[in-house]
Design a protein around this motif. Structure first.
Motif, PDB file in Angstrom:
ATOM      1  N   TRP A  80       0.813  -1.214   0.000  1.00  0.00           N
ATOM      2  CA  TRP A  80       0.000   0.000   0.000  1.00  0.00           C
ATOM      3  C   TRP A  80       0.848   1.266   0.000  1.00  0.00           C
ATOM      4  CZ3 TRP A  80       1.215   2.890   4.134  1.00  0.00           C
ATOM      5  CH2 TRP A  80       1.718   2.236   5.263  1.00  0.00           C
ATOM      6  N   ALA A  81       2.149   1.140   0.263  1.00  0.00           N
ATOM      7  CA  ALA A  81       3.030   2.313   0.296  1.00  0.00           C
ATOM      8  C   ALA A  81       3.657   2.614  -1.063  1.00  0.00           C
ATOM      9  CB  ALA A  81       4.134   2.114   1.337  1.00  0.00           C
ATOM     10  N   ILE A  82       3.562   1.671  -1.989  1.00  0.00           N
ATOM     11  CA  ILE A  82       4.215   1.834  -3.288  1.00  0.00           C
ATOM     12  C   ILE A  82       3.620   3.043  -4.016  1.00  0.00           C
ATOM     13  CG2 ILE A  82       4.642   0.786  -5.542  1.00  0.00           C
ATOM     14  CD1 ILE A  82       4.488  -1.961  -4.067  1.00  0.00           C
ATOM     15  N   GLY A  83       4.459   4.019  -4.243  1.00  0.00           N
ATOM     16  CA  GLY A  83       4.057   5.195  -5.005  1.00  0.00           C
ATOM     17  C   GLY A  83       3.063   6.114  -4.334  1.00  0.00           C
ATOM     18  N   ILE A 117      21.458 -11.429   8.631  1.00  0.00           N
ATOM     19  CA  ILE A 117      20.804 -10.989   7.395  1.00  0.00           C
ATOM     20  C   ILE A 117      20.403  -9.517   7.513  1.00  0.00           C
ATOM     21  CG2 ILE A 117      18.420 -11.658   8.014  1.00  0.00           C
ATOM     22  CD1 ILE A 117      19.851 -12.395   4.595  1.00  0.00           C
ATOM     23  N   GLN A 118      20.620  -8.766   6.456  1.00  0.00           N
ATOM     24  CA  GLN A 118      20.255  -7.349   6.420  1.00  0.00           C
ATOM     25  C   GLN A 118      18.822  -7.218   5.924  1.00  0.00           C
ATOM     26  OE1 GLN A 118      22.262  -4.523   7.311  1.00  0.00           O
ATOM     27  NE2 GLN A 118      23.283  -6.237   8.304  1.00  0.00           N
ATOM     28  N   ILE A 119      17.963  -6.582   6.733  1.00  0.00           N
ATOM     29  CA  ILE A 119      16.567  -6.386   6.359  1.00  0.00           C
ATOM     30  C   ILE A 119      16.300  -4.884   6.355  1.00  0.00           C
ATOM     31  CG2 ILE A 119      14.162  -6.944   6.825  1.00  0.00           C
ATOM     32  CD1 ILE A 119      15.204  -9.293   8.559  1.00  0.00           C
ATOM     33  N   GLN A 120      16.017  -4.367   5.180  1.00  0.00           N
ATOM     34  CA  GLN A 120      15.791  -2.930   5.010  1.00  0.00           C
ATOM     35  C   GLN A 120      14.302  -2.632   4.864  1.00  0.00           C
ATOM     36  OE1 GLN A 120      18.125  -1.627   1.666  1.00  0.00           O
ATOM     37  NE2 GLN A 120      20.023  -1.850   2.775  1.00  0.00           N
ATOM     38  N   TYR A 121      13.927  -1.425   5.258  1.00  0.00           N
ATOM     39  CA  TYR A 121      12.554  -0.972   5.063  1.00  0.00           C
ATOM     40  C   TYR A 121      12.513  -0.040   3.863  1.00  0.00           C
ATOM     41  CZ  TYR A 121       8.190   1.451   5.344  1.00  0.00           C
ATOM     42  OH  TYR A 121       6.969   1.966   5.002  1.00  0.00           O
ATOM     43  N   GLY A 122      11.560  -0.248   2.993  1.00  0.00           N
ATOM     44  CA  GLY A 122      11.307   0.657   1.877  1.00  0.00           C
ATOM     45  C   GLY A 122       9.867   1.106   1.972  1.00  0.00           C
ATOM     46  N   GLY A 123       9.541   2.219   1.453  1.00  0.00           N
ATOM     47  CA  GLY A 123       8.151   2.668   1.508  1.00  0.00           C
ATOM     48  C   GLY A 123       8.071   4.112   1.927  1.00  0.00           C
ATOM     49  N   SER A 124       8.458   4.980   1.031  1.00  0.00           N
ATOM     50  CA  SER A 124       8.366   6.421   1.267  1.00  0.00           C
ATOM     51  C   SER A 124       9.175   6.865   2.480  1.00  0.00           C
ATOM     52  CB  SER A 124       6.899   6.843   1.393  1.00  0.00           C
ATOM     53  OG  SER A 124       6.191   6.496   0.224  1.00  0.00           O
ATOM     54  N   VAL A 125      10.408   6.406   2.539  1.00  0.00           N
ATOM     55  CA  VAL A 125      11.318   6.864   3.593  1.00  0.00           C
ATOM     56  C   VAL A 125      11.687   8.316   3.296  1.00  0.00           C
ATOM     57  CG1 VAL A 125      13.575   6.515   4.662  1.00  0.00           C
ATOM     58  CG2 VAL A 125      12.231   4.545   3.903  1.00  0.00           C
ATOM     59  N   THR A 126      11.587   9.159   4.299  1.00  0.00           N
ATOM     60  CA  THR A 126      11.887  10.585   4.166  1.00  0.00           C
ATOM     61  C   THR A 126      12.801  11.016   5.312  1.00  0.00           C
ATOM     62  OG1 THR A 126      10.047  11.335   5.561  1.00  0.00           O
ATOM     63  CG2 THR A 126       9.576  10.989   3.194  1.00  0.00           C
ATOM     64  N   PRO A 127      13.345  12.228   5.238  1.00  0.00           N
ATOM     65  CA  PRO A 127      14.135  12.718   6.366  1.00  0.00           C
ATOM     66  C   PRO A 127      13.311  12.769   7.661  1.00  0.00           C
ATOM     67  CG  PRO A 127      14.535  14.089   4.453  1.00  0.00           C
ATOM     68  CD  PRO A 127      13.402  13.161   4.100  1.00  0.00           C
ATOM     69  N   GLY A 168      11.662   7.659  -3.873  1.00  0.00           N
ATOM     70  CA  GLY A 168      11.504   9.005  -4.413  1.00  0.00           C
ATOM     71  C   GLY A 168      12.371  10.059  -3.743  1.00  0.00           C
ATOM     72  N   ALA A 169      12.614   9.924  -2.452  1.00  0.00           N
ATOM     73  CA  ALA A 169      13.436  10.923  -1.753  1.00  0.00           C
ATOM     74  C   ALA A 169      14.875  10.931  -2.267  1.00  0.00           C
ATOM     75  CB  ALA A 169      13.419  10.668  -0.243  1.00  0.00           C
ATOM     76  N   SER A 170      15.286   9.851  -2.927  1.00  0.00           N
ATOM     77  CA  SER A 170      16.656   9.811  -3.466  1.00  0.00           C
ATOM     78  C   SER A 170      16.804  10.724  -4.681  1.00  0.00           C
ATOM     79  CB  SER A 170      17.049   8.382  -3.837  1.00  0.00           C
ATOM     80  OG  SER A 170      16.280   7.922  -4.930  1.00  0.00           O
ATOM     81  N   ASP A 229      15.840  13.810  -4.698  1.00  0.00           N
ATOM     82  CA  ASP A 229      16.049  15.158  -4.165  1.00  0.00           C
ATOM     83  C   ASP A 229      17.328  15.119  -3.343  1.00  0.00           C
ATOM     84  OD1 ASP A 229      16.050  17.301  -2.179  1.00  0.00           O
ATOM     85  OD2 ASP A 229      13.952  17.661  -2.714  1.00  0.00           O
ATOM     86  N   GLY A 230      18.394  15.731  -3.853  1.00  0.00           N
ATOM     87  CA  GLY A 230      19.710  15.651  -3.218  1.00  0.00           C
ATOM     88  C   GLY A 230      19.713  16.058  -1.758  1.00  0.00           C
ATOM     89  N   GLU A 231      18.995  17.113  -1.411  1.00  0.00           N
ATOM     90  CA  GLU A 231      18.970  17.587  -0.029  1.00  0.00           C
ATOM     91  C   GLU A 231      18.286  16.565   0.883  1.00  0.00           C
ATOM     92  OE1 GLU A 231      17.083  21.303   2.437  1.00  0.00           O
ATOM     93  OE2 GLU A 231      17.861  21.709   0.419  1.00  0.00           O
ATOM     94  N   LYS A 232      17.144  16.045   0.447  1.00  0.00           N
ATOM     95  CA  LYS A 232      16.438  15.042   1.246  1.00  0.00           C
ATOM     96  C   LYS A 232      17.266  13.768   1.374  1.00  0.00           C
ATOM     97  CE  LYS A 232      11.663  16.370   0.291  1.00  0.00           C
ATOM     98  NZ  LYS A 232      10.387  15.941  -0.328  1.00  0.00           N
ATOM     99  N   PHE A 233      17.837  13.340   0.258  1.00  0.00           N
ATOM    100  CA  PHE A 233      18.619  12.106   0.271  1.00  0.00           C
ATOM    101  C   PHE A 233      19.830  12.245   1.194  1.00  0.00           C
ATOM    102  CE2 PHE A 233      21.382   8.892  -2.034  1.00  0.00           C
ATOM    103  CZ  PHE A 233      20.713   7.797  -1.530  1.00  0.00           C
ATOM    104  N   ALA A 234      20.480  13.394   1.152  1.00  0.00           N
ATOM    105  CA  ALA A 234      21.638  13.628   2.022  1.00  0.00           C
ATOM    106  C   ALA A 234      21.243  13.530   3.491  1.00  0.00           C
ATOM    107  CB  ALA A 234      22.255  14.990   1.720  1.00  0.00           C
ATOM    108  N   LYS A 235      20.084  14.062   3.845  1.00  0.00           N
ATOM    109  CA  LYS A 235      19.618  13.981   5.238  1.00  0.00           C
ATOM    110  C   LYS A 235      19.361  12.530   5.641  1.00  0.00           C
ATOM    111  CE  LYS A 235      17.629  18.594   5.473  1.00  0.00           C
ATOM    112  NZ  LYS A 235      16.393  19.396   5.532  1.00  0.00           N
ATOM    113  N   ILE A 236      18.834  11.748   4.718  1.00  0.00           N
ATOM    114  CA  ILE A 236      18.549  10.350   5.037  1.00  0.00           C
ATOM    115  C   ILE A 236      19.841   9.551   5.193  1.00  0.00           C
ATOM    116  CG2 ILE A 236      17.530   8.202   4.154  1.00  0.00           C
ATOM    117  CD1 ILE A 236      15.392  10.034   2.788  1.00  0.00           C
ATOM    118  N   ILE A 237      20.739   9.667   4.241  1.00  0.00           N
ATOM    119  CA  ILE A 237      21.959   8.841   4.298  1.00  0.00           C
ATOM    120  C   ILE A 237      22.924   9.304   5.393  1.00  0.00           C
ATOM    121  CG2 ILE A 237      21.774   8.106   1.909  1.00  0.00           C
ATOM    122  CD1 ILE A 237      24.074  10.014   1.237  1.00  0.00           C
TER     123      ILE A 237
END
Length: 125
Positions: free
Chosen positions: A44-47, A80-90, A109-111, A113-121
């Motif tokens: 339900w989070a896709i897109g 095992i590495q388990i990641q969450y995807g689904g509209s991750v934002t800062p 999608g946040a990736s 936007d350079g500013e948003k992506f930088a805050k996340i990573i």
């Protein structure tokens, strides 16, 4: 998986994900797990721009980890590495990363936007 409209209960999500894991990892050995990263994104989070609440995401991630423990053993499940995807934002990364079974985020999608992506990573607990 086809996107769904409403979030299902966590127990149903865990059941569906475990079925998918069993099918998709059929024949994968314990030794091969070092080359695998699992990413969970609610259908339900896709897109949608919506993020799963952290407690619910944790329940599903824990269910995934427990599936690995049953199939490959506790040590493999912990590694095992388990990641969450689904509209991750800062704004959402901090609460998600506090969850014990969420090892990282698969950023969509946040990736773009350079500013948003930088805050996340550059997020630091």
């Amino acid at each position: 998986m086809t996107p769904c409209r409403d979030p299902p209960p966590p127990s149903l999500s865990v059941t569906v994900v475990r079925i998918e894991l069993a099918k998709d990892l059929k024949g994968v050995t314990k030794e091969e797990l070092k080359n695998i990263v699992i990413a969970y994104e609610p259908c339900w989070a896709i897109g949608t721009g919506l993020t799963c609440d952290p407690a619910t995401a944790q329940k599903v991630h824990k269910g995934i980890r427990l599936w690995f423990a049953g199939k490959y053993g506790f040590e493999a499940a912990e590694q095992i590495q388990i990641q969450y995807g689904g509209s991750v934002t800062p704004e959402t990364v901090g609460e998600l990363m506090k969850m014990s079974d969420i090892d990282g985020c698969l950023v969509g999608g946040a990736s773009l936007d350079g500013e948003k992506f930088a805050k996340i990573i550059n997020y630091d607990q």
